[in-house]
Design an enzyme around this catalytic site. Structure first.
Site, mmCIF file in Angstrom:
data_model
loop_
_atom_site.group_PDB
_atom_site.id
_atom_site.type_symbol
_atom_site.label_atom_id
_atom_site.label_comp_id
_atom_site.label_asym_id
_atom_site.label_seq_id
_atom_site.Cartn_x
_atom_site.Cartn_y
_atom_site.Cartn_z
ATOM 1 N N GLY A 166 0.816 -1.209 0.000
ATOM 2 C CA GLY A 166 0.000 0.000 0.000
ATOM 3 C C GLY A 166 0.846 1.254 0.000
ATOM 4 C CE1 TYR A 167 5.464 5.478 2.885
ATOM 5 C CE2 TYR A 167 7.110 4.033 1.909
ATOM 6 C CZ TYR A 167 6.764 5.244 2.478
ATOM 7 O OH TYR A 167 7.718 6.235 2.622
ATOM 8 C CB THR A 168 5.869 0.258 -2.378
ATOM 9 O OG1 THR A 168 4.958 -0.856 -2.382
ATOM 10 C CG2 THR A 168 6.919 0.026 -1.304
#
Length: 260
Positions: A166-168
């Protein structure tokens, strides 16, 4: 703070920073404050943010050359609240000339456990607020005749770091946001750039993710073996916000010791 460069063009400019209460964000707030800018910042961490304001006000008592600082509590998943604060900043400090979209959360997560709700939350925390902050400050920057927008990216997806899709994914999208809006905002002399930090030795990284093993991995991968510190990121942000970078836009400036 060890930064030595002085940018006269930043004095008295209004700078808006998201996630300014701790880590890289707090360093950015102090760096611009020391340049004589009027700094507004938002964060969900109220105690840490109030402590930072007190620290900077103590500096002002010692040296009258510093700027002004205002903290506004904000959960950045609440876009209406963010827009209200951006409008209030204009009333309190003047039209925003520099926007730094810094706030993010790199909480690790297994891709098999991700739900639709959690995915949407990761996008809200790491990407969505960047776009709506830009949308909200645009009229102010247009009124000023120009401005600088700095979107914080991440080197994590460049090096195929797993464990937090989700972050990347959100951070990879920041580059697309930057380049597309640089074209849209260019006619109004508003510059949009991405600032991509490497593995920065903030308190959060040191307490949550940096182990003896990862420290060896960092040293192995960086061309320069010194630790990347928040001040190194702030130094690039000061340049990109200043008039010295007046023809820099749609670019990605990486501060990672030569890892990627």
């Amino acid at each position: 703070m060890k930064l030595s460069n002085n940018y006269p063009s930043l004095r008295d400019k209004t700078v808006f920073i998201s996630g300014g209460g701790s880590g890289i964000g707090a360093c950015l707030v102090e760096a611009f404050y020391r340049q004589g800018a009027k700094v507004a910042f938002v964060d969900i961490l109220e105690a840490e943010s109030q402590a930072l304001v007190s620290h900077l006000q103590a500096l002002a008592d010692e040296n009258r050359q510093h700027g002004a600082v205002r903290f506004y509590p904000c959960d950045l998943t609440n876009i209406e609240r963010l827009k209200q604060i951006i409008g209030q900043t204009e009333q309190d400090l003047g039209a925003i000339a520099v926007l730094i979209n810094n706030a993010a959360s790199d909480t690790r997560h297994n891709f098999l456990d991700v739900t639709e709700e959690y995915w949407d939350q990761r996008m809200q925390i790491n990407l969505r607020h960047q776009f709506f902050a830009i949308q909200a400050v645009y009229p102010q920057m247009k009124q000023l005749g120009g401005g600088s927008i700095i979107n914080l990216g991440s080197m994590s997806w460049y090096e195929s770091q797993g464990g937090m899709p989700g972050y990347t994914s959100a951070k990879a999208a920041v580059l697309g946001l930057t380049r597309g809006l640089a074209r849209d905002l260019g006619p109004d002399k508003i510059r949009v750039n991405t600032l991509t930090p490497g593995w920065v030795m903030t308190e959060r990284q040191l307490t949550h993710w940096v182990t003896p093993e990862t420290a060896l991995d960092i040293e192995k991968n960086q061309c320069l073996k010194d630790s990347v510190m928040p001040e190194d990121v702030a130094a690039m942000a000061l340049f990109l916000a200043s008039d010295d970078s007046k023809l820099c836009t749609a670019q990605n400036f990486i501060v990672d010791g030569g890892w990627i």
